[in-house]
Design an enzyme around this catalytic site. Structure first.
Site, PDB file in Angstrom:
ATOM      1  N   ARG A 168      42.086  14.821  26.841  1.00 35.26           N
ATOM      2  CA  ARG A 168      41.362  16.017  27.318  1.00 35.26           C
ATOM      3  C   ARG A 168      42.337  17.162  27.602  1.00 35.26           C
ATOM      4  O   ARG A 168      42.190  17.891  28.589  1.00 35.26           O
ATOM      5  CB  ARG A 168      40.550  15.714  28.585  1.00 35.26           C
ATOM      6  CG  ARG A 168      39.463  14.679  28.418  1.00 35.26           C
ATOM      7  CD  ARG A 168      38.367  15.168  27.461  1.00 35.26           C
ATOM      8  NE  ARG A 168      37.216  14.283  27.488  1.00 35.26           N
ATOM      9  CZ  ARG A 168      37.084  13.202  26.707  1.00 35.26           C
ATOM     10  NH1 ARG A 168      38.017  12.878  25.843  1.00 35.26           N
ATOM     11  NH2 ARG A 168      35.989  12.452  26.777  1.00 35.26           N
ATOM     12  N   SER A 243      30.972  14.954  31.293  1.00 39.03           N
ATOM     13  CA  SER A 243      31.803  14.416  32.386  1.00 39.03           C
ATOM     14  C   SER A 243      32.390  15.577  33.175  1.00 39.03           C
ATOM     15  O   SER A 243      32.966  16.491  32.586  1.00 39.03           O
ATOM     16  CB  SER A 243      32.967  13.592  31.828  1.00 39.03           C
ATOM     17  OG  SER A 243      32.497  12.524  31.047  1.00 39.03           O
ATOM     18  N   GLU A 338      37.131  18.429  34.737  1.00 47.47           N
ATOM     19  CA  GLU A 338      37.312  18.591  33.284  1.00 47.47           C
ATOM     20  C   GLU A 338      36.893  19.967  32.777  1.00 47.47           C
ATOM     21  O   GLU A 338      37.634  20.612  32.042  1.00 47.47           O
ATOM     22  CB  GLU A 338      36.557  17.480  32.535  1.00 47.47           C
ATOM     23  CG  GLU A 338      36.892  17.460  31.070  1.00 47.47           C
ATOM     24  CD  GLU A 338      35.844  16.768  30.239  1.00 47.47           C
ATOM     25  OE1 GLU A 338      34.860  17.420  29.827  1.00 47.47           O
ATOM     26  OE2 GLU A 338      36.000  15.557  29.988  1.00 47.47           O
TER      27      GLU A 338
END
Ligand code: FAD
Ligand code: EPU
Length: 363
Positions: A168, A243, A338
């Site tokens: 990520r 998420s 995130e």
């Protein structure tokens, strides 16, 4: 330079982010070509405003007013560049929908993206956080991208190494943050299917469906879509950004400590470290399905924050801070958000000056 295309002022972004947060951009432009993008960037330089590139808005948290030019990147096009026995090289423009690219690649007998089916958003945003799911990441097929420098307006080339992808993560979230607009991405896909069924749930579902028969790429894609639809809320029904936290990586030492106290902890070994399932941590902290006013965690997946209707970016931020605090108190683990926040920190995004402004300073 005069801007030949429509620029909207005080533009509502409510329909432009999947969390469904109310937000107004001081200026908003939609660009369909490199020339239009260059003009939009020149406009921002002239106004001395920061630029926020926007794709599908599925990984952003917006504050109520963005004192910036929001540029919706809508460059379209996808093509097979070359094909040999092993490899199919494809290129897609940044405004293409990611999932449509996946389906198109399978129709073109180019494999490797099937596990990344149904991830919302655009091709141009995919390298920013190196999208990943079900054991595959963008970097596995990534060759290069082209991105326009906000400072110079020139298009630059980045190969895989210079993107410095991680989990990520990429250089565009670190050293090169807020400096480029990605305009196209080139990928090397496989000419023959090499199924990646290592993610337990995916392999299990296909085995149940097909027995010993080898799955096709379409079987895999459909199974991924079905698992995702079962677990994740559809943004067109419930506002969310997937998420909300990354799965944290911890050392063996920390893992030993946690394992003693929580023998059932869900974790995966990555080299010498361990990746913890953040959803499990939040769940165990008693926060699955938790709701505070207009924001909550999703009933079926504690890692996903949902807008129950009418929430603001500040509501989402406060709720996420509460989750971070509780998980930290219980496990001694700090969860990292995130999605990209565009709240009070917009002032920190670099603003580029037009040459005219520089010349005026010099006089
Ligand atoms: P946006 O939200 O529009 O932008 C995200 C960031 O990228 C912003 O900082 C923006 O400025 C920047 N950006 C966008 N386009 C460009 C461009 N052309 N050039 C430069 N910067 C740009 N992610 C995963 O990795 N795996 C998943 O499985 C996954 N599942 C999800 C499920 C749901 C239901 C949702 C809502 C989200 C999920 N996500 C997942 C997150 C999201 O889909 C990805 O991060 C996606 O790549 C975001 O694309 P976007 O076009 O919506 O980006
Ligand atoms: N779990 C719980 N309770 C929950 C949620 C999860 O106990 O409420 C446990 C489950 O036992 C499961 C484990 O956590 O075994 C992992 O859950 P899941 O398979 O749903 O995956 P995840 O780690 O929560 C990650 C990605 C997703 C990606 C899936 C599939 C991150 C931050 N998230 O989720 O990506 O789709 O794996 O690969 O890495 C996103 O980035 O937005 C996203 C959705």
């Amino acid at each position: 330079m005069t801007f030949p295309h429509k620029i909207y002022d005080n533009y509502s972004l409510l329909q432009k982010n999947t969390l469904g947060l109310p937000s107004t951009a001081r200026y908003y432009a939609e660009v369909g070509s490199v020339t239009e993008l260059r003009c939009a960037l020149a406009f921002a330089r002239e106004k001395h405003l920061p630029v926020i590139p926007l794709g599908g808005g599925s990984n952003v948290v917006f504050g109520e007013f963005l004192d910036a030019l929001v540029v919706h990147v809508n460059l379209k096009g996808k093509a097979v560049l070359s094909r040999d026995r092993d490899c199919v090289r494809v290129r897609a423009e940044a405004g293409e929908n990611w999932h449509e690219l996946v389906l198109w690649s399978l129709e073109n007998k180019a494999y490797g993206l099937e596990n990344l089916s149904l991830i919302p958003g655009t091709v141009g945003a995919a390298p920013i956080q190196n999208i990943g799911a079900y054991g595959v990441e963008l970097k596995d097929s990534f060759v290069s991208l082209e991105a326009m420098s906000l400072e110079s307006g020139l298009v630059e080339y980045f190969d895989r190494q210079s993107c410095d992808f991680g989990y990520r993560d990429s250089v565009f979230k670190r050293e090169k943050r807020d400096q480029y607009v990605i305009v196209s991405v080139t990928l090397d896909l496989d000419a023959t299917l090499k199924p990646n069924l290592g993610y337990g749930q995916l392999g299990d579902l296909l085995a149940r469906r097909l027995g010993n028969q080898a799955p096709s790429a379409v079987d895999i894609s459909q199974a991924v879509c079905d698992i995702r639809r079962e677990k994740l809320p559809d943004p067109s029904e419930v506002g969310n950004a997937g998420s909300f936290f990354k799965n944290p990586e911890v050392s063996q030492l920390t893992m030993d400590r946690l394992k003693q106290e929580y023998p059932n902890i869900v974790a995966y070994q990555i080299g010498r470290n361990w990746k913890l399932a953040a959803g499990w941590l939040i769940d165990q902290a008693g926060l699955k399905g938790e709701r505070k006013g207009r924001v909550g965690t999703y009933q079926k997946q504690a890692l996903v924050l949902v807008n129950h209707g009418g929430a603001t970016g500040q509501d989402v931020l406060s709720f996420s801070s509460m989750i971070q605090r509780k998980v930290n108190e219980m496990f001694g683990i700090r969860l990292e958000r995130e999605p990209r926040l565009y709240m009070d920190d917009i002032g920190k995004i670099p603003r580029h000056r037009s040459r005219d402004q520089d010349n005026q300073d010099a006089i």
